[in-house]
Design a protein around this motif. Structure first.
Motif, PDB file in Angstrom:
ATOM      1  N   VAL A 106      30.911  33.149  45.365  1.00 28.90           N
ATOM      2  CA  VAL A 106      32.301  32.721  45.525  1.00 28.90           C
ATOM      3  C   VAL A 106      32.571  31.464  44.703  1.00 28.90           C
ATOM      4  N   GLU A 107      31.622  30.497  44.756  1.00 24.92           N
ATOM      5  CA  GLU A 107      31.792  29.265  43.995  1.00 24.92           C
ATOM      6  C   GLU A 107      31.869  29.563  42.495  1.00 24.92           C
ATOM      7  N   SER A 108      31.018  30.453  42.024  1.00 25.57           N
ATOM      8  CA  SER A 108      31.010  30.784  40.594  1.00 25.57           C
ATOM      9  C   SER A 108      32.335  31.415  40.171  1.00 25.57           C
ATOM     10  N   ALA A 109      32.871  32.309  41.003  1.00 28.73           N
ATOM     11  CA  ALA A 109      34.150  32.954  40.675  1.00 28.73           C
ATOM     12  C   ALA A 109      35.275  31.925  40.576  1.00 28.73           C
ATOM     13  N   GLU A 218      29.524  38.079  53.054  1.00 25.49           N
ATOM     14  CA  GLU A 218      29.501  39.544  52.963  1.00 25.49           C
ATOM     15  C   GLU A 218      30.291  40.079  51.762  1.00 25.49           C
ATOM     16  N   LEU A 219      30.933  39.198  51.060  1.00 27.21           N
ATOM     17  CA  LEU A 219      31.773  39.644  49.946  1.00 27.21           C
ATOM     18  C   LEU A 219      30.949  40.184  48.789  1.00 27.21           C
ATOM     19  N   GLN A 220      31.470  41.237  48.176  1.00 23.95           N
ATOM     20  CA  GLN A 220      30.891  41.756  46.943  1.00 23.95           C
ATOM     21  C   GLN A 220      31.554  41.067  45.753  1.00 23.95           C
ATOM     22  N   LEU A 221      30.978  41.270  44.576  1.00 20.35           N
ATOM     23  CA  LEU A 221      31.455  40.589  43.376  1.00 20.35           C
ATOM     24  C   LEU A 221      32.931  40.847  43.137  1.00 20.35           C
ATOM     25  N   HIS A 222      33.379  42.099  43.194  1.00 15.88           N
ATOM     26  CA  HIS A 222      34.780  42.413  42.878  1.00 15.88           C
ATOM     27  C   HIS A 222      35.714  41.810  43.917  1.00 15.88           C
ATOM     28  N   LEU A 226      38.590  38.839  43.223  1.00 15.03           N
ATOM     29  CA  LEU A 226      39.992  39.012  43.612  1.00 15.03           C
ATOM     30  C   LEU A 226      40.516  37.765  44.323  1.00 15.03           C
ATOM     31  N   LEU A 227      39.736  37.236  45.272  1.00  9.35           N
ATOM     32  CA  LEU A 227      40.165  36.045  46.007  1.00  9.35           C
ATOM     33  C   LEU A 227      40.261  34.827  45.090  1.00  9.35           C
ATOM     34  N   ALA A 228      39.332  34.705  44.167  1.00  6.31           N
ATOM     35  CA  ALA A 228      39.349  33.556  43.257  1.00  6.31           C
ATOM     36  C   ALA A 228      40.562  33.565  42.345  1.00  6.31           C
ATOM     37  N   GLY A 229      41.107  34.742  42.059  1.00  5.57           N
ATOM     38  CA  GLY A 229      42.264  34.834  41.165  1.00  5.57           C
ATOM     39  C   GLY A 229      43.605  34.660  41.844  1.00  5.57           C
ATOM     40  N   MET A 230      43.647  34.699  43.169  1.00  9.83           N
ATOM     41  CA  MET A 230      44.924  34.658  43.879  1.00  9.83           C
ATOM     42  C   MET A 230      45.662  33.324  43.846  1.00  9.83           C
ATOM     43  N   PRO A 231      44.995  32.158  43.925  1.00 10.60           N
ATOM     44  CA  PRO A 231      45.744  30.898  44.044  1.00 10.60           C
ATOM     45  C   PRO A 231      46.742  30.635  42.931  1.00 10.60           C
ATOM     46  N   GLN A 232      46.553  31.209  41.766  1.00 14.83           N
ATOM     47  CA  GLN A 232      47.492  30.971  40.669  1.00 14.83           C
ATOM     48  C   GLN A 232      48.889  31.469  41.014  1.00 14.83           C
ATOM     49  N   SER A 255      36.123  38.888  33.786  1.00 12.95           N
ATOM     50  CA  SER A 255      35.883  38.641  32.365  1.00 12.95           C
ATOM     51  C   SER A 255      35.514  37.172  32.123  1.00 12.95           C
ATOM     52  N   LEU A 256      36.168  36.253  32.822  1.00 16.70           N
ATOM     53  CA  LEU A 256      35.857  34.830  32.686  1.00 16.70           C
ATOM     54  C   LEU A 256      34.457  34.517  33.211  1.00 16.70           C
ATOM     55  N   MET A 257      34.084  35.177  34.292  1.00 13.21           N
ATOM     56  CA  MET A 257      32.743  34.962  34.847  1.00 13.21           C
ATOM     57  C   MET A 257      31.672  35.394  33.856  1.00 13.21           C
ATOM     58  N   ASN A 258      31.944  36.492  33.162  1.00 14.67           N
ATOM     59  CA  ASN A 258      31.005  36.944  32.136  1.00 14.67           C
ATOM     60  C   ASN A 258      31.009  36.005  30.932  1.00 14.67           C
ATOM     61  N   GLN A 259      32.174  35.578  30.541  1.00 14.56           N
ATOM     62  CA  GLN A 259      32.314  34.678  29.388  1.00 14.56           C
ATOM     63  C   GLN A 259      31.549  33.367  29.590  1.00 14.56           C
TER      64      GLN A 259
END
Length: 862
Positions: A106-109, A218-222, A226-232, A255-259
């Motif tokens: 979660v922190e990384s996302a 319990e969260l999976q990567l996807h 999704l949660l990390a992208g919502m605050p915007q 994509s940003l996590m991979n980058q």
């Protein structure tokens, strides 16, 4: 000494003479550089001092760090149209998570998305700031932000959300102080617990439970992405309401996590392939809400978020809305009981929008029936359904009046017809019948599809699209099938109400809105109401309105009509394709959607009804009237006790008398029968130029003559005709002794004989020239038939004759002179003339109304 001094002067002159002479106007390069350098140093010092002074001035009013504000959001208050508070929206729904309980995934996302150099900077990311500065120079100030996680924490806690240099300076100053006072881990903890995550919630842990019913661990990567992208943009990326937007945003985060090296390319692609909805909490299992006016509050939240960088749940705003609590309460009562309308079942849904016609202010929203999910799907705002025939005033007839100046009389032909595609696909009416030529008013009132397509084709697709877009209908493309509501994307009741309100407001459109003003914590007031715009001519708005009145008085919308209220509106239903009907066992006559949109001068309402799953459930013919019933009840309720003015006729419109069925439409002539005249409206200066000659008067017959022939006991009737004789015939009627006239014949001749006439009767004949539907003034003539002489009358006549003879003899004896002429003609000769002024003879005893004894051409009795 003098010599010595003189020699030194000479030596100096000699040395000076040996030095190379400087060119005129040239300076030493070394001296110039030195001066420039000193100037730059001076300017730098001045600039630095100015910058420091400016920065100091900007941050002098910066609020102090307050740990309570860093961790606890401040709720906002909502006020209705009368300034009465009706709701408080705050961060009551929040599960706090400590930093040590935040999984690395979660922190990384979050870091990859919001601030990848968070652990390397001191509150301000210089590299990111540089990129933002360049973007702001090229694209305008405020086009791109450079806020770090630290800056977002202080911004959400202490500062207003205007994008100004002063506020950015204060943000940077507070971020620097925050970094000095707290550790990176503490700041990150503040951030993940403070961020707004839609659904009236704050914090990443709260969101994890709402959307996935999972702990963070319990969260999976996807899911974490999704949660990390919502605050915007929490509302736009809410996966319950906008799964497509949420999936696009999630894939960007991956994509940003991979980058930035947090995940591999294979991990990224595997996560991006998973549908967002696959792991979301099912609708029936979502947390229920008990908030008052939930549908309206939902709309307010989204509108406030769209106004700027506001967080309605934590910014302590005072929000002044357009809500009418009485209307809102009634809408919710209608939808959630069977007291007003008998709904077929609990799954039957409806969405309702009620607007102020003149201002576009939303007075009430009906977000759905039996809503269980907290901040569930709002059928008044979020639904996108095909509008059916409610689109016809917007895409077909409105543009035809606006751009082609059609009058309400404009004649269209409801006949077998096709679209203009290469296959010539046929278009059908709802009843699979055709009614022939009809006025635009009648076509709209009876919701005929063929005339609607003809109107769209006449205007052109591009103009029709432009007209609709100006009315708030978000069309990206247009096809001929849109003429009858077959939109690819669909519309919401909110959008339909906004469009119809412009017709009721003389062509002025105001975007529907729930918020009038926002007051910030520092007392700053922001007027957020949109401005009205002229989107059509006043004649277009009026003529559409007047035609839509006919929909309720004698068209398809009679179930929505309200006695003694000036109201206009339009019905709309959509259809299933034959394949869908066959695959799902849907009977004929069933429809997926039923609409009604209408308005008075005070209020506009749009009602949609249907089912969430259109293939599983359908609206039968009986329940297709529910939308009209809801409209009627709501409009009756809000109009009670209020004066509702009628729609005024603008000066750009004139009333005209049109002859029915004329194509193109023609003015009625003085001879057009009243039942063939319709009174309609035209754009002033654009009334029809031609007067119909269908019913023009023909020349009347002349020299009508009738005479009685005693020998054959017949009346001989004749006349002349001086007009154009092509195709003209003559209708002959007759009456006896003032009785009812009967038609004798229609003939192309100019004479006839009437046999076996009644002795002692007075016959009156009328001869009328006719040709198709044209006729002339009748010519008339009368003639009397002598009555038979009785024996008593013969005896008396004989005595009279003898007496006269004696008198004549006596006169002869007295005077010796005999008269050459009698005293009068035989009173029973029966001759008449064209004026009916012949000697009438004895009318006999024939009673009034005696029928004509023999039809023309009957030979006399022997």
């Amino acid at each position: 000494m003098a010599d010595q001094y003189q020699s030194r002067e000479e030596r100096r002159k000699q040395l000076a003479a040996k030095k190379p002479k400087k060119g005129k106007g040239k300076k030493s390069p070394r001296g110039t550089f030195k001066k420039i350098f000193l100037v730059l140093i001076a300017l730098g010092i001045i600039g630095m001092l100015t910058g420091v002074a400016t920065f100091a001035f900007m941050v002098k009013d910066t609020p102090k760090l307050d740990e309570a504000q860093l961790r606890d959001p401040i709720s906002s208050k909502l006020y209705d149209i009368n300034g009465k508070e009706f709701a408080e929206v705050g961060s009551v729904n929040r599960d706090y998570v400590a930093y040590e309980d935040i999984p690395e995934l979660v922190e990384s996302a979050i870091l990859a998305t919001e601030d990848v150099r968070f652990y390397d900077h001191n509150g301000i990311d210089v590299i990111r700031l540089g990129g933002a500065v360049i973007a702001n120079i090229t694209d305008g100030f405020g086009s791109e932000g450079a806020s770090t996680i630290t800056q977002q924490v202080v911004k959400n806690s202490f500062l207003e959300f205007d994008k100004t240099l002063s506020r950015k300076a204060q943000e940077a100053w507070l971020a620097f102080q925050l970094e000095r006072k707290y550790t990176k881990q503490e700041i990150f903890e503040m951030y993940v617990n403070k961020i707004y995550m839609s659904e009236k919630s704050h914090g990443i842990l709260t969101a994890s439970k709402i959307y996935f019913d999972k702990e963070l661990s319990e969260l999976q990567l996807h899911e974490a992405a999704l949660l990390a992208g919502m605050p915007q943009s929490p509302e736009n990326y809410n996966p319950f309401k906008h799964p497509d937007n949420a999936e696009k945003r999630r894939n960007i985060v991956l994509s940003l996590m991979n980058q930035h090296g947090f995940i591999t390319k294979d991990e990224m692609q595997a996560a991006q392939a998973i549908p967002v909805e696959s792991s979301l909490v099912k609708a029936e299992n979502r947390e229920t809400g008990e908030d008052q006016y939930d549908a309206f509050v939902d709309a307010v939240i989204e509108e406030v978020q769209a106004q700027g960088d506001f967080d309605i749940f934590s910014d302590g705003l005072h929000i002044y809305t357009t809500l009418d609590q009485d209307a809102q309460t009634h809408v919710e009562h209608m939808l959630n009981s069977n007291e007003v309308v008998q709904f077929p079942d609990d799954e039957f849904q409806a969405g309702i929008t009620l607007l102020d016609t003149k201002t576009g202010e939303v007075r009430a929203l009906g977000g759905g029936r039996n809503q269980q999910a907290k901040r569930g799907f709002n059928y008044a705002v979020d639904t996108q359904r095909q509008p059916g025939s409610t689109i016809k005033p917007i895409l077909d007839y409105g543009p035809a009046i606006e751009y082609l100046q059609w009058g309400t009389y404009h004649t269209l032909d409801d006949k077998p017809y096709t679209y203009s595609d290469p296959k010539k696909t046929p278009i059908n009416n709802w009843d699979n019948k055709h009614m022939g030529p009809m006025s635009m008013r009648e076509a709209l009132a009876k919701s005929r599809n063929v005339p609607a397509l003809q109107a769209l084709q006449a205007v052109g697709l591009n103009k029709a699209k432009d007209f609709a877009v100006k009315l708030g209908i978000p069309l990206e493309e247009i096809h001929e099938s849109y003429a009858i509501g077959g939109l690819d994307k669909g519309v919401s009741p909110l959008e339909m109400a906004g469009a119809y309100s412009a017709f009721g407001n003389n062509g002025f459109y105001t975007k529907p809105h729930t918020v009038k003003m926002i007051e910030l914590r520092d007392g700053t007031k922001l007027d957020t109401a949109p401005e009205s715009q002229v989107v059509m001519k006043d004649y277009t708005a009026f003529m559409i309105t007047d035609m839509l009145k006919s929909v309720l008085s004698n068209g398809t919308g009679q179930a929505a009509n309200i006695p003694n209220l000036h109201v206009a509106g339009k019905t709309g239903t959509t259809n299933y394709s034959s394949d869908v009907k066959k695959a799902n066992g849907i009977p004929n006559g069933a429809v997926p959607d039923a609409w009604f949109a209408g308005y008075t001068t005070n209020y506009t309402a749009a009602v949609w009804t249907g089912y969430e799953n259109q293939k599983k459930n359908y609206i039968n013919s009986k329940d297709q009237k529910i939308a009209q019933q809801l409209f009627k009840n709501l409009m009756t309720h809000v109009s009670k006790g209020k004066e509702t003015a009628d729609f005024t006729v603008p000066k750009t419109v004139e009333k005209v008398a049109i002859e029915k069925g004329t194509i193109p439409a023609k003015l009625a002539s003085e001879f057009t029968p009243e039942d063939q005249v319709i009174y309609e409206y035209a754009v002033k200066g654009n009334r029809p130029n031609q007067v119909s000659d269908r019913y023009d008067r023909l020349d009347s017959p002349s020299n009508a003559n009738a005479s009685y022939e005693q020998a054959s006991n017949e009346i001989v009737l004749s006349w002349d005709y001086n007009g154009k004789a092509d195709g003209v015939q003559f209708q002959v009627n007759a009456s006896i002794n003032g009785g009812a006239a009967q038609q004798l014949t229609v003939t192309g001749e100019k004479s006839m004989r009437v046999a076996n006439v009644v002795a002692g009767g007075t016959y009156t004949f009328t001869i009328t020239a006719i040709k198709g539907e044209q006729s002339s003034e009748p010519a008339s003539v009368s003639v009397s038939v002598p009555a038979p002489v009785t024996e008593e009358e013969e005896f008396e006549e004989g005595e009279d004759e003898q007496g006269r003879n004696r008198e004549e003899e006596h006169e002869e004896d007295d005077d010796g002179d005999q008269s050459d002429e009698g005293e009068g003609d035989n009173p029973g000769n029966g001759n008449g003339n064209g004026n009916g002024n012949g000697n009438p003879g004895d009318p006999g005893t024939q009673p009034p109304g005696q029928p004509i004894p023999n039809p023309p051409g009957t030979p006399p009795s022997p």
